[in-house]
Design a protein around this motif. Structure first.
Motif, short mmCIF file in Angstrom:
data_model
loop_
_atom_site.label_atom_id
_atom_site.label_comp_id
_atom_site.label_asym_id
_atom_site.label_seq_id
_atom_site.Cartn_x
_atom_site.Cartn_y
_atom_site.Cartn_z
N ALA A 17 144.89 -21.04 94.42
CA ALA A 17 145.33 -22.15 95.28
C ALA A 17 146.53 -22.87 94.67
N VAL A 18 146.50 -23.07 93.36
CA VAL A 18 147.61 -23.74 92.69
C VAL A 18 148.88 -22.90 92.79
N VAL A 19 148.77 -21.60 92.54
CA VAL A 19 149.93 -20.72 92.61
C VAL A 19 150.48 -20.68 94.04
N LEU A 20 149.61 -20.55 95.02
CA LEU A 20 150.06 -20.54 96.42
C LEU A 20 150.71 -21.87 96.80
N PHE A 21 150.10 -22.96 96.39
CA PHE A 21 150.65 -24.27 96.69
C PHE A 21 152.05 -24.41 96.10
N ASP A 22 152.21 -24.04 94.83
CA ASP A 22 153.51 -24.13 94.18
C ASP A 22 154.54 -23.27 94.91
N TRP A 23 154.16 -22.05 95.24
CA TRP A 23 155.09 -21.15 95.93
C TRP A 23 155.45 -21.68 97.31
N LEU A 24 154.45 -22.12 98.07
CA LEU A 24 154.71 -22.61 99.42
C LEU A 24 155.57 -23.87 99.41
N GLN A 25 155.47 -24.65 98.33
CA GLN A 25 156.31 -25.85 98.20
C GLN A 25 157.78 -25.48 98.01
N GLU A 26 158.03 -24.37 97.33
CA GLU A 26 159.42 -24.06 96.96
C GLU A 26 160.06 -22.97 97.82
N VAL A 27 159.27 -22.18 98.52
CA VAL A 27 159.82 -21.07 99.29
C VAL A 27 160.49 -21.59 100.58
N ASP A 28 161.56 -20.93 100.95
CA ASP A 28 162.21 -21.21 102.23
C ASP A 28 161.54 -20.32 103.27
N LEU A 29 160.68 -20.91 104.09
CA LEU A 29 159.93 -20.12 105.06
C LEU A 29 160.83 -19.42 106.06
N ASP A 30 162.06 -19.89 106.20
CA ASP A 30 163.00 -19.22 107.10
C ASP A 30 163.51 -17.91 106.50
N ARG A 31 163.28 -17.71 105.21
CA ARG A 31 163.74 -16.48 104.55
C ARG A 31 162.61 -15.51 104.23
N VAL A 32 161.38 -15.93 104.48
CA VAL A 32 160.23 -15.05 104.24
C VAL A 32 160.20 -14.01 105.36
#
Length: 76
Positions: A17-32
């Motif tokens: 959950a921590v890793v996913l939270f960190d990634w989702l905070q920083e990832v540009d969902l428009d580029r996924v």
């Protein structure tokens, strides 16, 4: 979140959950890479649900420790 919609209970390892939270905070969902807009929305919904837990208060050191725990013994 619409409380009239069916839900599912999901238990995951806190480090995940921590890793996913960190990634989702920083990832540009428009580029996924997605094949349907619902995938992007589901990721945003996942972030919202994680934010409702105490995971949103993790420190950078806790994030680093979670990343180390999750990546340990991956084998690939």
């Amino acid at each position: 979140m619409n409380n009239d919609l069916p839900t599912v209970d999901l238990t995951i390892w806190r480090a995940d959950a921590v890793v996913l939270f960190d990634w989702l905070q920083e990832v540009d969902l428009d580029r996924v890479p997605i094949t349907h807009p619902a995938q992007k929305q589901a990721l945003a919904d996942l972030l919202s649900r994680i934010e409702e837990t105490d995971v949103y208060m993790v420190t950078p050191e806790e994030i680093d420790a979670a990343k180390a725990d999750v990546s340990r013994d991956m084998g690939w």
